[in-house]
Design an enzyme around this catalytic site. Structure first.
Site, PDB file in Angstrom:
ATOM      1  N   ARG A  57     -19.828   2.488  31.365  1.00 45.62           N
ATOM      2  CA  ARG A  57     -19.993   1.863  30.253  1.00 45.62           C
ATOM      3  C   ARG A  57     -19.356   2.550  29.025  1.00 45.62           C
ATOM      4  NH1 ARG A  57     -26.106  -0.453  32.156  1.00 45.62           N
ATOM      5  NH2 ARG A  57     -25.203   1.646  33.612  1.00 45.62           N
ATOM      6  N   GLU A  94     -33.161   9.917  38.472  1.00 41.47           N
ATOM      7  CA  GLU A  94     -35.018   9.917  38.635  1.00 41.47           C
ATOM      8  C   GLU A  94     -35.600  10.215  40.273  1.00 41.47           C
ATOM      9  OE1 GLU A  94     -35.890   5.752  37.665  1.00 41.47           O
ATOM     10  OE2 GLU A  94     -38.091   6.327  37.405  1.00 41.47           O
TER      11      GLU A  94
HETATM   12  P1  AMP Z   1     -30.837   8.687  30.954  1.00 36.06           P
HETATM   13  O1  AMP Z   1     -30.272   9.954  31.886  1.00 36.06           O
HETATM   14  O2  AMP Z   1     -32.793   8.369  31.589  1.00 36.06           O
HETATM   15  O3  AMP Z   1     -30.948   8.759  29.734  1.00 36.06           O
HETATM   16  O4  AMP Z   1     -30.083   7.512  31.560  1.00 36.06           O
HETATM   17  C1  AMP Z   1     -29.340   6.676  31.002  1.00 36.06           C
HETATM   18  C2  AMP Z   1     -27.764   6.359  31.845  1.00 36.06           C
HETATM   19  O5  AMP Z   1     -28.798   5.131  33.165  1.00 36.06           O
HETATM   20  C3  AMP Z   1     -26.807   5.635  30.826  1.00 36.06           C
HETATM   21  O6  AMP Z   1     -25.866   5.913  31.468  1.00 36.06           O
HETATM   22  C4  AMP Z   1     -27.788   3.726  31.282  1.00 36.06           C
HETATM   23  O7  AMP Z   1     -26.133   3.188  31.286  1.00 36.06           O
HETATM   24  C5  AMP Z   1     -28.527   3.943  32.338  1.00 36.06           C
HETATM   25  N1  AMP Z   1     -30.014   3.672  32.837  1.00 36.06           N
HETATM   26  C6  AMP Z   1     -30.881   4.042  32.492  1.00 36.06           C
HETATM   27  N2  AMP Z   1     -31.575   2.726  32.813  1.00 36.06           N
HETATM   28  C7  AMP Z   1     -31.343   2.035  32.264  1.00 36.06           C
HETATM   29  C8  AMP Z   1     -32.003   0.331  31.904  1.00 36.06           C
HETATM   30  N3  AMP Z   1     -33.051   1.118  31.959  1.00 36.06           N
HETATM   31  N4  AMP Z   1     -30.743  -0.489  31.724  1.00 36.06           N
HETATM   32  C9  AMP Z   1     -29.785  -0.477  31.690  1.00 36.06           C
HETATM   33  N5  AMP Z   1     -28.593   1.438  32.160  1.00 36.06           N
HETATM   34  C10 AMP Z   1     -29.954   2.381  32.160  1.00 36.06           C
END
Ligand code: AMP
Length: 174
Positions: A57, A94
């Site tokens: 995205r 996660e």
């Molecule tokens: P993080 O590495 O935990 O900051 O997760 C960010 C990545 O995971 C980004 O590329 C987001 O597109 C995706 N992502 C994580 N949580 C969500 C959510 N609740 N809704 C949509 N995309 C998410």
């Protein structure tokens, strides 16, 4: 209002996650243009050489922001997708781990770069992307996201690494 153009899908891709779906924002001409404009405006005229977008995205938003800033675009991709010499980094999700890559010649040492993705949650993905850019000598001016989930403290993590963070919308919780 930009926030109203984002669709929330409960329990996707698994129970407990509120998935923030930006396809509805992208599909609306006014909100897509507004989001791109707000992500680009602070960085106009300061010599940004490249906009780096995180697969997938971050490509859509980053390409449009690069066009707006008259900068180049650099893809940061899942492992195995880039055809030339790459630098690779592992990062935690996660559940489990993954790896992402950037072309070794994508950014010049000292070049000013902004990093773009749709959403920052824990900040793990953006931290890894930042490390890749810095390993090539990029000067990362900012990390920019449409959506922040501040309860997960990802933006704080990036700021603690010395990079300013711009976010347009926040949602409480996960
Ligand atoms: P993080 O590495 O935990 O900051 O997760 C960010 C990545 O995971 C980004 O590329 C987001 O597109 C995706 N992502 C994580 N949580 C969500 C959510 N609740 N809704 C949509 N995309 C998410």
């Amino acid at each position: 209002m930009l926030k109203n153009t984002i669709r929330t899908i409960p329990d996707y891709p698994k129970a407990g996650i509120q998935f923030r779906d930006i396809t509805t924002l992208l599909g609306n001409a006014e909100s897509f243009r507004a989001a791109v404009g707000q992500l680009a405006a602070p960085y106009a005229g300061i010599g940004i050489g490249k906009v780096a977008g995180i697969e997938a995205r971050g490509f859509i938003l980053g390409g449009a922001v690069a066009h707006q800033l008259q900068a180049g675009f650099v893809p940061i991709r899942k492992k195995g997708k880039l055809p030339h010499d790459t630098v690779r980094i592992g990062y935690s999700l996660e559940y489990g781990t993954d790896e992402m890559e950037i072309h070794r010649d994508a950014v010049a040492s000292g070049e000013k770069v902004i990093l773009i993705d749709d959403l920052i949650a824990t900040g793990g993905t953006a931290t890894a992307a930042l490390a890749l850019l810095r390993s090539l000598g990029a000067e990362v001016i900012a990390a920019c996201f449409v959506i922040d989930l501040p309860d997960l403290q990802g933006a704080k993590k990036i700021r603690d690494l010395g990079v300013p963070v711009l976010t347009l919308i926040t949602f409480d919780g996960h």
